[in-house]
Design a protein around this motif. Structure first.
Motif, PDB file in Angstrom:
ATOM      1  N   VAL A 109      18.337  -2.128  -9.249  1.00 20.44           N
ATOM      2  CA  VAL A 109      17.190  -1.522  -8.561  1.00 20.44           C
ATOM      3  C   VAL A 109      17.651  -0.882  -7.257  1.00 20.44           C
ATOM      4  O   VAL A 109      17.200   0.220  -6.904  1.00 20.44           O
ATOM      5  N   GLY A 110      18.565  -1.540  -6.536  1.00 18.80           N
ATOM      6  CA  GLY A 110      19.091  -0.965  -5.301  1.00 18.80           C
ATOM      7  C   GLY A 110      19.810   0.352  -5.535  1.00 18.80           C
ATOM      8  O   GLY A 110      19.695   1.289  -4.737  1.00 18.80           O
ATOM      9  N   ALA A 111      20.560   0.448  -6.647  1.00 17.58           N
ATOM     10  CA  ALA A 111      21.242   1.703  -6.989  1.00 17.58           C
ATOM     11  C   ALA A 111      20.230   2.809  -7.257  1.00 17.58           C
ATOM     12  O   ALA A 111      20.375   3.942  -6.767  1.00 17.58           O
ATOM     13  N   LEU A 112      19.193   2.510  -8.025  1.00 19.81           N
ATOM     14  CA  LEU A 112      18.167   3.509  -8.335  1.00 19.81           C
ATOM     15  C   LEU A 112      17.448   3.966  -7.069  1.00 19.81           C
ATOM     16  O   LEU A 112      17.136   5.153  -6.916  1.00 19.81           O
ATOM     17  N   VAL A 113      17.181   3.031  -6.166  1.00 15.49           N
ATOM     18  CA  VAL A 113      16.534   3.378  -4.899  1.00 15.49           C
ATOM     19  C   VAL A 113      17.441   4.292  -4.076  1.00 15.49           C
ATOM     20  O   VAL A 113      16.977   5.253  -3.441  1.00 15.49           O
ATOM     21  N   GLY A 114      18.753   4.008  -4.094  1.00 12.98           N
ATOM     22  CA  GLY A 114      19.694   4.867  -3.389  1.00 12.98           C
ATOM     23  C   GLY A 114      19.712   6.276  -3.954  1.00 12.98           C
ATOM     24  O   GLY A 114      19.747   7.263  -3.196  1.00 12.98           O
ATOM     25  N   TYR A 115      19.680   6.403  -5.273  1.00 15.99           N
ATOM     26  CA  TYR A 115      19.640   7.719  -5.903  1.00 15.99           C
ATOM     27  C   TYR A 115      18.345   8.456  -5.542  1.00 15.99           C
ATOM     28  O   TYR A 115      18.350   9.658  -5.262  1.00 15.99           O
ATOM     29  N   PHE A 116      17.233   7.728  -5.557  1.00 13.88           N
ATOM     30  CA  PHE A 116      15.940   8.348  -5.239  1.00 13.88           C
ATOM     31  C   PHE A 116      15.938   8.881  -3.810  1.00 13.88           C
ATOM     32  O   PHE A 116      15.539  10.031  -3.562  1.00 13.88           O
ATOM     33  N   SER A 117      16.376   8.065  -2.862  1.00 11.06           N
ATOM     34  CA  SER A 117      16.360   8.495  -1.458  1.00 11.06           C
ATOM     35  C   SER A 117      17.286   9.675  -1.226  1.00 11.06           C
ATOM     36  O   SER A 117      17.001  10.543  -0.387  1.00 11.06           O
ATOM     37  N   SER A 118      18.383   9.754  -1.996  1.00  9.24           N
ATOM     38  CA  SER A 118      19.315  10.871  -1.871  1.00  9.24           C
ATOM     39  C   SER A 118      18.637  12.182  -2.260  1.00  9.24           C
ATOM     40  O   SER A 118      18.723  13.186  -1.536  1.00  9.24           O
ATOM     41  N   TYR A 130      17.125   8.636   7.917  1.00  6.55           N
ATOM     42  CA  TYR A 130      15.811   8.180   7.444  1.00  6.55           C
ATOM     43  C   TYR A 130      15.852   7.640   6.020  1.00  6.55           C
ATOM     44  O   TYR A 130      14.803   7.312   5.454  1.00  6.55           O
ATOM     45  N   ARG A 131      17.032   7.546   5.435  1.00  7.36           N
ATOM     46  CA  ARG A 131      17.112   7.095   4.039  1.00  7.36           C
ATOM     47  C   ARG A 131      16.564   5.686   3.849  1.00  7.36           C
ATOM     48  O   ARG A 131      15.948   5.382   2.832  1.00  7.36           O
ATOM     49  N   MET A 132      16.801   4.821   4.825  1.00  4.64           N
ATOM     50  CA  MET A 132      16.290   3.454   4.707  1.00  4.64           C
ATOM     51  C   MET A 132      14.771   3.436   4.698  1.00  4.64           C
ATOM     52  O   MET A 132      14.148   2.628   4.011  1.00  4.64           O
ATOM     53  N   ALA A 133      14.161   4.343   5.467  1.00  9.50           N
ATOM     54  CA  ALA A 133      12.699   4.429   5.481  1.00  9.50           C
ATOM     55  C   ALA A 133      12.182   4.882   4.117  1.00  9.50           C
ATOM     56  O   ALA A 133      11.173   4.379   3.618  1.00  9.50           O
ATOM     57  N   VAL A 134      12.895   5.847   3.511  1.00 11.38           N
ATOM     58  CA  VAL A 134      12.511   6.307   2.175  1.00 11.38           C
ATOM     59  C   VAL A 134      12.652   5.179   1.154  1.00 11.38           C
ATOM     60  O   VAL A 134      11.774   4.962   0.313  1.00 11.38           O
ATOM     61  N   SER A 135      13.765   4.434   1.251  1.00  8.64           N
ATOM     62  CA  SER A 135      13.989   3.308   0.339  1.00  8.64           C
ATOM     63  C   SER A 135      12.893   2.260   0.477  1.00  8.64           C
ATOM     64  O   SER A 135      12.367   1.748  -0.518  1.00  8.64           O
ATOM     65  N   ALA A 136      12.539   1.937   1.733  1.00 10.21           N
ATOM     66  CA  ALA A 136      11.475   0.955   1.971  1.00 10.21           C
ATOM     67  C   ALA A 136      10.151   1.458   1.415  1.00 10.21           C
ATOM     68  O   ALA A 136       9.371   0.691   0.827  1.00 10.21           O
ATOM     69  N   GLY A 137       9.905   2.753   1.569  1.00 12.71           N
ATOM     70  CA  GLY A 137       8.650   3.325   1.088  1.00 12.71           C
ATOM     71  C   GLY A 137       8.509   3.266  -0.425  1.00 12.71           C
ATOM     72  O   GLY A 137       7.477   2.851  -0.950  1.00 12.71           O
ATOM     73  N   VAL A 138       9.568   3.664  -1.143  1.00 19.29           N
ATOM     74  CA  VAL A 138       9.472   3.693  -2.604  1.00 19.29           C
ATOM     75  C   VAL A 138       9.400   2.275  -3.169  1.00 19.29           C
ATOM     76  O   VAL A 138       8.636   2.005  -4.109  1.00 19.29           O
ATOM     77  N   LEU A 139      10.166   1.340  -2.596  1.00 21.53           N
ATOM     78  CA  LEU A 139      10.103  -0.046  -3.057  1.00 21.53           C
ATOM     79  C   LEU A 139       8.740  -0.664  -2.756  1.00 21.53           C
ATOM     80  O   LEU A 139       8.178  -1.403  -3.579  1.00 21.53           O
ATOM     81  N   GLY A 140       8.203  -0.364  -1.576  1.00 25.94           N
ATOM     82  CA  GLY A 140       6.875  -0.867  -1.243  1.00 25.94           C
ATOM     83  C   GLY A 140       5.809  -0.319  -2.165  1.00 25.94           C
ATOM     84  O   GLY A 140       4.903  -1.048  -2.590  1.00 25.94           O
ATOM     85  N   PHE A 141       5.927   0.971  -2.510  1.00 28.78           N
ATOM     86  CA  PHE A 141       4.956   1.587  -3.422  1.00 28.78           C
ATOM     87  C   PHE A 141       5.002   0.940  -4.802  1.00 28.78           C
ATOM     88  O   PHE A 141       3.969   0.588  -5.380  1.00 28.78           O
ATOM     89  N   ILE A 142       6.216   0.762  -5.333  1.00 26.96           N
ATOM     90  CA  ILE A 142       6.359   0.145  -6.658  1.00 26.96           C
ATOM     91  C   ILE A 142       5.881  -1.309  -6.640  1.00 26.96           C
ATOM     92  O   ILE A 142       5.213  -1.779  -7.573  1.00 26.96           O
ATOM     93  N   ALA A 143       6.225  -2.045  -5.571  1.00 25.63           N
ATOM     94  CA  ALA A 143       5.768  -3.436  -5.457  1.00 25.63           C
ATOM     95  C   ALA A 143       4.248  -3.491  -5.390  1.00 25.63           C
ATOM     96  O   ALA A 143       3.616  -4.368  -5.998  1.00 25.63           O
ATOM     97  N   PHE A 144       3.648  -2.557  -4.665  1.00 28.13           N
ATOM     98  CA  PHE A 144       2.188  -2.496  -4.551  1.00 28.13           C
ATOM     99  C   PHE A 144       1.539  -2.266  -5.904  1.00 28.13           C
ATOM    100  O   PHE A 144       0.579  -2.946  -6.290  1.00 28.13           O
ATOM    101  N   ILE A 145       2.058  -1.297  -6.667  1.00 29.38           N
ATOM    102  CA  ILE A 145       1.508  -1.002  -8.000  1.00 29.38           C
ATOM    103  C   ILE A 145       1.648  -2.208  -8.919  1.00 29.38           C
ATOM    104  O   ILE A 145       0.704  -2.589  -9.631  1.00 29.38           O
ATOM    105  N   ASN A 146       2.809  -2.848  -8.912  1.00 28.04           N
ATOM    106  CA  ASN A 146       3.027  -3.998  -9.786  1.00 28.04           C
ATOM    107  C   ASN A 146       2.219  -5.213  -9.347  1.00 28.04           C
ATOM    108  O   ASN A 146       1.865  -6.055 -10.176  1.00 28.04           O
ATOM    109  N   ALA A 147       1.928  -5.318  -8.034  1.00 25.97           N
ATOM    110  CA  ALA A 147       1.116  -6.429  -7.552  1.00 25.97           C
ATOM    111  C   ALA A 147      -0.340  -6.273  -7.975  1.00 25.97           C
ATOM    112  O   ALA A 147      -1.046  -7.266  -8.158  1.00 25.97           O
ATOM    113  N   ILE A 148      -0.792  -5.027  -8.133  1.00 27.32           N
ATOM    114  CA  ILE A 148      -2.157  -4.793  -8.607  1.00 27.32           C
ATOM    115  C   ILE A 148      -2.305  -5.295 -10.034  1.00 27.32           C
ATOM    116  O   ILE A 148      -3.303  -5.922 -10.406  1.00 27.32           O
TER     117      ILE A 148
END
Length: 482
Positions: A109-118, A130-148
């Protein structure tokens, strides 16, 4: 064995088309866009790069055909966790689950997040700070959707699966037709670069792009006539993927010289689309690539968080009670999702995406090798168990799968000895943990896997926490860039 063989109680609704879709849908993703430059860098030559993709596909076919025999023998939720437990016992299956929890899941998952932020930062011309902010954002979004809930995560997965086909087709078709002719296959191109890495490392990189075929064996008990459908689904599915990956590589080779493609790295597919379709059209393709990677992140968080939850239910992992809790509203293992997301983010900040993908593939292929060997062990250990499907070409196909797995493991240990040894050590740490919890819980009944109704909804907590983390990283990026 009769008590555990639930095949006759499962609905056999999956046919050839469904099984093919499962293979292609699980496998086709970020690797198609991100791995061609990495493979080319390791091989140093167009022809060897294509050969690596073909060999990686052949190993995946042999591995899939081998694994499917165990799938129809033990048609039970859990896949390889079940196979390893039946063949080698609870210690090996625990090590597999531990490896999935602390190495494979967060690394992948970390590798995929790295590719996405790139791709995201390139598309919107955002500074790398700002890549870390992008990584945090996409992981937070996916976690939010899965938590629903799983339904909402499933909807996102369907959208991503459809969208991923668009950039793949555009890159492959238009790249082959409109490329500027850089490629010089099957001849001395004169554009090779010097490489010191073993060829096995290139194959290991392609296996990241092919990974996912093992999942089809987990539903073998729900396939109608698996003895005929499974081999066809694996063979035709991966051959289709080999052709698609070859077309994408040749398309990129026609657009870039070797040095430029290697230097672009993860951005090669996005830059290629901009050159072919102009700035606006290229950006649309880049968005399609991001959606495809987003679907991969979502799919793996959905499935791998369940593996962590399953490990926690067994009571042989740190924080078992916390990780085996299900949210009463969403009926999702929200705590397991949160832990996976946090560790994935940490891994993505510590190591680059390519290194994480190599570590994840190395760790999982060690257990693939054990599973391939396990097919032969199972023939001796369970000779009387009904096998609706047997490996075609036995024992040649399993031996090819074993040799291929051993070869890529050898390549990783030789070329990246430290990473390989760290992966092995982290996996073996699971052994004393197993003995500790096994002794602790030996004579008592566990009551794990509880349903819990939280006072504050976990999805709200995830959303607020993600916003705060992104804000902190944006402030950090602003400070660094100025």
């Amino acid at each position: 064995m009769a008590d555990h063989n639930l095949e006759n109680n499962l609905r056999k609704d999956l046919g050839l088309v469904s099984a093919l879709s499962l293979v292609v849908g699980m496998v086709l993703g970020a690797g198609a866009f991100m791995k061609p430059p990495s493979v080319l860098e390791v091989t140093g030559d167009y022809n060897y790069a294509l050969l690596a993709w073909i060999i990686g596909g052949a190993i995946s076919i042999c591995g899939g055909l081998t694994l499917c025999e165990l799938g129809v023998m033990f048609p039970k939720t859990g896949g390889m966790l079940v196979y390893l437990e039946k063949i080698y016992g609870t210690k090996i299956s625990h090590l597999y689950g531990w490896m999935m929890t602390v190495i494979f899941a967060p690394s992948l998952v970390g590798a995929l997040v790295g590719y996405f932020s790139s791709v995201f930062c390139l598309l919107f011309s955002i500074d790398d700070a700002y890549r870390m902010a992008v990584s945090a954002g996409v992981l937070g979004f996916i976690a939010f959707i899965n938590a629903i809930g799983i339904r909402e995560a499933g909807y996102l997965q369907m959208i991503a699966t459809v969208c991923k086909l668009i950039p793949i087709l555009l890159l492959a078709i238009f790249g082959l037709c409109e490329g500027n002719g850089q490629v010089a296959l099957f001849t001395a191109s004169g554009q090779g670069i010097e490489s010191y890495a073993p060829f096995a490392v290139a194959i290991l990189a392609t296996l990241f792009a092919y990974d996912g075929w093992a999942q089809v064996a987990s539903v073998a008990g729900e396939i109608n006539n698996p003895s005929k459908v499974l081999p066809k689904a694996i063979i035709f599915g991966i051959i289709f993927l080999v052709v698609v990956y070859a077309c994408i590589n040749i398309a990129l080779f026609k657009i870039f010289p070797v040095q430029e493609m290697v230097s672009l790295g993860h951005d090669a597919s996005s830059v290629a689309s901009q050159r072919m379709f102009g700035h606006f059209g290229g950006n649309l393709v880049a968005v399609g690539i991001m959606v495809s990677i987003l679907g991969g992140i979502n799919g793996y968080i959905m499935t791998l968080s369940r593996t962590i939850f399953s490990m926690a239910e067994r009571g042989t992992i740190i924080g078992a009670r916390y990780l085996s809790t299900i949210d009463d509203d969403s009926r999702s293992p929200v705590n397991a999702i949160i832990v996976l997301v946090i560790f994935s983010f940490l891994y993505s900040t510590l190591l680059d995406a390519d290194r994480l993908s190599e570590i994840s593939m190395f760790s999982i292929w060690v257990f693939y090798l054990l599973t391939f060997i396990g097919v032969m062990v199972a023939r001796r250990k369970y000779p009387d168990v009904h096998r609706p499907y047997k490996v075609i070409g036995y024992p040649i196909i399993p031996i090819i799968a074993m040799l291929g797995a051993a070869y890529v493991i050898y390549g990783m240990l030789v070329y990246q000895t430290i990473n390989g040894m760290v992966s092995i050590v982290l996996t073996l740490i699971g052994l004393p943990i197993y003995y500790y919890y096994y002794g602790k819980n030996k004579n008592r009944e566990l009551s794990l896997g509880e349903m819990k109704k939280y006072k504050i909804k976990r999805m709200v907590t995830i959303a607020v926490s993600t916003i705060i983390i992104i804000g902190l990283f944006v402030a950090y990026g602003f400070f660094v860039s100025n």
